[in-house]
Design an enzyme around this catalytic site. Structure first.
Site, PDB file in Angstrom:
ATOM      1  N   TYR A 145       0.827  -1.215   0.000  1.00  0.00           N
ATOM      2  CA  TYR A 145       0.000   0.000   0.000  1.00  0.00           C
ATOM      3  C   TYR A 145       0.863   1.268   0.000  1.00  0.00           C
ATOM      4  O   TYR A 145       0.408   2.329  -0.408  1.00  0.00           O
ATOM      5  CB  TYR A 145      -0.947   0.025   1.209  1.00  0.00           C
ATOM      6  CG  TYR A 145      -2.032  -1.042   1.188  1.00  0.00           C
ATOM      7  CD1 TYR A 145      -2.215  -1.855   0.079  1.00  0.00           C
ATOM      8  CD2 TYR A 145      -2.866  -1.238   2.275  1.00  0.00           C
ATOM      9  CE1 TYR A 145      -3.195  -2.830   0.054  1.00  0.00           C
ATOM     10  CE2 TYR A 145      -3.850  -2.221   2.255  1.00  0.00           C
ATOM     11  CZ  TYR A 145      -4.001  -3.013   1.137  1.00  0.00           C
ATOM     12  OH  TYR A 145      -4.976  -3.983   1.119  1.00  0.00           O
ATOM     13  N   LYS A 191       3.449 -15.348   1.536  1.00  0.00           N
ATOM     14  CA  LYS A 191       3.364 -15.981   0.218  1.00  0.00           C
ATOM     15  C   LYS A 191       4.809 -16.217  -0.221  1.00  0.00           C
ATOM     16  O   LYS A 191       5.270 -15.750  -1.274  1.00  0.00           O
ATOM     17  CB  LYS A 191       2.589 -15.033  -0.731  1.00  0.00           C
ATOM     18  CG  LYS A 191       2.165 -15.639  -2.056  1.00  0.00           C
ATOM     19  CD  LYS A 191       1.057 -16.662  -1.943  1.00  0.00           C
ATOM     20  CE  LYS A 191       0.808 -17.302  -3.293  1.00  0.00           C
ATOM     21  NZ  LYS A 191      -0.040 -18.499  -3.244  1.00  0.00           N
ATOM     22  N   ASP A 223      -3.180 -18.083   0.705  1.00  0.00           N
ATOM     23  CA  ASP A 223      -4.348 -18.743   0.102  1.00  0.00           C
ATOM     24  C   ASP A 223      -4.852 -19.863   1.008  1.00  0.00           C
ATOM     25  O   ASP A 223      -6.057 -20.006   1.242  1.00  0.00           O
ATOM     26  CB  ASP A 223      -4.011 -19.258  -1.311  1.00  0.00           C
ATOM     27  CG  ASP A 223      -2.615 -19.856  -1.424  1.00  0.00           C
ATOM     28  OD1 ASP A 223      -1.814 -19.711  -0.480  1.00  0.00           O
ATOM     29  OD2 ASP A 223      -2.322 -20.483  -2.449  1.00  0.00           O
ATOM     30  N   ASP A 247      -5.339  -6.907   5.774  1.00  0.00           N
ATOM     31  CA  ASP A 247      -6.537  -6.157   5.397  1.00  0.00           C
ATOM     32  C   ASP A 247      -7.633  -7.136   4.974  1.00  0.00           C
ATOM     33  O   ASP A 247      -8.778  -7.085   5.434  1.00  0.00           O
ATOM     34  CB  ASP A 247      -6.154  -5.228   4.222  1.00  0.00           C
ATOM     35  CG  ASP A 247      -7.231  -4.226   3.894  1.00  0.00           C
ATOM     36  OD1 ASP A 247      -8.218  -4.155   4.635  1.00  0.00           O
ATOM     37  OD2 ASP A 247      -7.073  -3.504   2.883  1.00  0.00           O
ATOM     38  N   ASP A 251     -11.004  -8.836   7.432  1.00  0.00           N
ATOM     39  CA  ASP A 251     -12.408  -8.689   7.037  1.00  0.00           C
ATOM     40  C   ASP A 251     -13.092 -10.049   6.943  1.00  0.00           C
ATOM     41  O   ASP A 251     -14.253 -10.200   7.329  1.00  0.00           O
ATOM     42  CB  ASP A 251     -12.525  -7.969   5.681  1.00  0.00           C
ATOM     43  CG  ASP A 251     -12.743  -6.471   5.867  1.00  0.00           C
ATOM     44  OD1 ASP A 251     -12.338  -5.949   6.928  1.00  0.00           O
ATOM     45  OD2 ASP A 251     -13.314  -5.828   4.964  1.00  0.00           O
TER      46      ASP A 251
END
Ligand code: NAD
Length: 356
Positions: A145, A191, A223, A247, A251
């Site tokens: 980000y 990852k 994943d 992030d 959620d």
């Protein structure tokens, strides 16, 4: 001698002021029950600050936050300010700068399912029969980000995923310290099979983990982590994530609990200072109707006492009060299921305050 704390209170927009009023109702009870003295300084932040001061984060508000021991925030934003240029909108011009100015690099989002609310979760009740109590620890100021360069050249666009050893070390310490106080397990999400930055992430997290012999560490690719979260959420205690993965997974974890209105969050920097807010936004679709769920705000107040003031017993007391009110069958609209008693924002706030 009574303990004394300075708290900056930023109610914000939409349902922010409605749920904040309930948080302050509970704070009044805490002051008496635990013999603490709190000086509250309220300030405009977000859309209301644009209206009153011409900018989302006025200097006067920032000064109040900086001179406080902790900040309690409602939520900001809404349709009224969506037509402003993106760089002036409440979230971009408010939330990102306040985190930066206050040096908040760690975001803690607990996702807890109260046993009374399993029917409100989108997951089958049998998956949740053993409960769920996860703390997502998300790195907040680095990663893709914020990485540079960020470039758009016609039909080609570029973002940069960069992490440095000190950035990974400091967030890893937050996760391991939290795990020591909870279930003693950290699952680090990365990852590392395809991203070089995540190879470093895994290396550094493993090294930091050696300093915490009582905490069990495992690593999952993101994943697989996303899949395990809906398959068997009870396997997780602390999930340690970089900015983007955190992030998304926070959620996902929050949705499992049934309503955004139940979930608090903490943003921490070095030392004890922190900013505490509900995980959801300003919910303009339900603002002003007296139906918003204030539990996320009230739990955020609990986290403030736990993490900034080292008063875990106050957090526990708030948590138990909420549990008692849910056990007695009271629900706001978002968590209502048949057979329970539907109450308003202010009614459930009073019930929780009275139950302390
Ligand atoms: P939102 O979280 O405000 O709402 C999503 C859904 O959850 C809505 O249906 C809403 O009614 C419901 N909801 C959220 N909190 C609730 C509560 N306490 N009780 C009952 N229901 C609740 O997300 P959104 O609709 O995407 O965003 C609305 C505004 O909030 C936007 O302007 C957005 O930019 C802003 N926002 C602010 C923050 C923040 O202040 N930290 C975070 C996210 C979004």
């Amino acid at each position: 001698m009574e303990d004394s704390y300075n708290i900056a209170v930023l109610p914000g927009d939409g349902i922010g002021p409605e749920v904040m009023a309930e948080g302050l109702k509970v704070l009044d009870k805490i002051k008496v029950a635990f013999n603490v003295s709190c000086t509250i300084k309220e300030a405009d932040f977000g859309g209301i600050a644009i209206d009153n001061h011409g900018e989302a984060l006025p200097k006067s508000t920032l000064d109040i936050c900086k001179s406080s021991d902790a900040v309690l925030l409602g939520s900001i934003g809404g349709p009224k300010w969506e037509s402003l240029p993106p760089s002036k909108q409440p979230e971009r011009a408010g939330l990102l700068p306040i985190r930066k100015e206050l040096g908040l690099f760690a975001n803690l989002r607990p996702a807890i399912i109260f046993p009374q609310l399993t029917a409100a979760s989108p997951l089958k009740e049998e998956i949740l029969k053993d409960g769920m109590d996860i703390l997502v620890v998300r790195e907040l100021t680095g990663g893709i980000y914020f990485g540079s360069p960020k470039v758009r050249e016609g039909d080609k666009a570029l973002d940069t995923l960069v992490y440095t050893r000190p950035e990974i070390e400091r967030i890893a310490h937050v996760a391991f310290k939290a795990a020591e106080q909870r279930g003693g397990k950290v699952t680090s999400i990365d990852k590392a099979n395809v991203l070089t930055s995540m190879v470093l992430w895994r290396e550094v997290v493993t090294e930091v983990g050696k300093e915490y012999p009582n905490v069990k560490l495992n690593h999952l690719y993101v994943d697989n982590g996303a899949m395990q979260l809906v398959k068997n959420p009870n396997q997780f205690d602390v999930m340690l994530c970089g900015n983007m993965f955190g992030d998304i997974l926070s959620d996902e974890a929050s949705m499992i609990t049934g309503s955004l209105g139940m979930l608090p969050s903490a943003s921490l920097g070095q030392g004890s200072f922190g900013l505490y807010e509900p995980s959801g936004g300003s919910a303009p679709d339900i603002a002003g109707q007296g139906i918003a769920n204030p539990i996320a705000q009230i739990l955020s107040l609990g986290m403030l006492f736990k993490y900034s003031f080292n008063r875990k017993e106050i957090y526990d007391s708030i948590f138990n009060a909420i549990n008692n009110v849910l056990e007695a069958g009271y629900r706001t609209k978002d968590i209502y299921t048949s057979g329970n008693k539907e109450v308003s924002t202010s009614e459930i706030g009073t019930l929780i305050a009275d139950s302390l």
